[in-house]
Design an enzyme around this catalytic site. Structure first.
Site, PDB file in Angstrom:
ATOM      1  CB  ALA A 262      35.628  35.726  53.908  1.00  0.00           C
ATOM      2  N   GLY A 266      32.103  32.904  49.684  1.00  0.00           N
ATOM      3  CA  GLY A 266      31.783  33.842  48.616  1.00  0.00           C
ATOM      4  C   GLY A 266      31.763  35.287  49.071  1.00  0.00           C
ATOM      5  CE  LYS A 267      29.432  35.199  54.564  1.00  0.00           C
ATOM      6  NZ  LYS A 267      29.367  34.798  55.983  1.00  0.00           N
ATOM      7  CB  VAL A 268      36.981  37.518  50.514  1.00  0.00           C
ATOM      8  CG1 VAL A 268      38.289  37.947  49.854  1.00  0.00           C
ATOM      9  CG2 VAL A 268      36.718  38.356  51.765  1.00  0.00           C
TER      10      VAL A 268
END
Length: 295
Positions: A262, A266-268
């Site tokens: 992730a 760019g989600k984490v």
């Protein structure tokens, strides 16, 4: 349960260590993250985890829930008195079908106490739903007002925790809402209920953009997992994240993807505190949630 966490920390290896690390990440998130997501799949609600999840919401360990239609189905069915009995993964499914029984893993549910109980609950509320346009979190709150506090929806409604169900049509509740609209055409000349999922997205956008730090406990995979991390990317990613799953990453599935994957989306955040616990949620979630309650 904190003694168990400390024991796992002293064991210092394999998934025991990961559980201890997950506790530390979530404990810090309680103090540092103003937006705390809890994502879980509906199958967990068919077990006794239902009451433990409800307790976590009463304690406000989390302030946003993202889940599946099945979670609503099982939560409502249990509140209406449906019997969920322990069974076996090896039961004869053909024999169960002849007896009018569903099997969910090693949990056995009466066919007549599942869909019909959920449908009855929803249809009894049609009168107050007709002619309205509601997000799924508003529907969840409507239902929660009529459910006991030891249910997930009841606990969430009383604690002011929004419950988002992006796949709400994928279950008994969704089909019952369709039936509700069929009745509206007959009885009310078309004053239907509209389920506005874009209203959910607007609310999630406000929550994410209004938050300073984002945390998430994500149990299982699928739509409930992805919806959380999808929205987190618009704030630069999650600051704290714990995944609990038994899925593998080598088939490229979302459900098996680790937090590090992730990061590439760019989600984490690259700086996030993250842990992946490879374990059955019924074994580790009670330890984590009970240890965190009261922190």
């Amino acid at each position: 349960m904190r003694e168990v966490v400390e024991l796992y920390k002293r064991i210092g290896g394999f998934q025991a260590l990961h559980v201890a690390q997950a506790y530390e990440v979530l404990k810090e998130a309680l103090g540092e993250a103003d937006v705390r997501f809890f994502s879980f799949t509906g199958n967990l609600v068919a077990t006794g985890l239902r009451e433990i999840i409800a307790e976590a919401l009463r304690e406000r360990l989390f302030n946003v829930v993202v889940t599946t239609a099945g979670a609503l189905d099982h939560d409502i069915a249990k509140a209406m008195g449906a019997s969920y009995r322990p069974g076996s993964f090896d039961l004869d499914d053909y024999e169960l079908a002849e007896k009018g029984l569903h099997r969910l893993g090693n949990v056995v549910i009466s066919r007549e106490e599942y869909g019909p109980y959920v449908e009855k609950f929803v249809l009894q509320r049609c009168e107050r739903l007709w002619g309205r346009s509601l997000a799924t979190y508003e529907l969840a709150e409507e239902f929660g007002r009529d459910l006991p506090e030891d249910s997930i929806l009841g606990a969430a409604a009383r604690a002011g925790v929004k419950v988002f169900v992006p796949g709400i049509v994928d279950g008994a509740v969704g089909t019952a809402l369709l039936t509700c609209n069929d009745l509206a055409r007959v009885r009310r000349g078309g004053a239907r209920l509209v389920v506005d999922v874009l209203k959910d997205e607007e609310a999630l956008r406000e929550i994410v953009h209004g938050g300073k730090r984002l945390a998430a406990l994500i149990v299982g995979g699928g739509i409930s997992k992805h919806h959380v991390i999808w929205w987190a990317q618009f704030k630069g990613g999650l600051d704290y994240v714990v995944y609990i799953s038994t899925a593998v990453e080598y088939d490229g599935s979302l459900s098996g993807a680790r937090p590090r994957e992730a990061v590439s989306w760019g989600k984490v955040k690259p700086t996030a505190k993250s842990v992946y616990v490879y374990a059955d949620a019924t074994l580790v979630l009670p330890i984590l949630l009970k240890a965190l309650c009261g922190k």
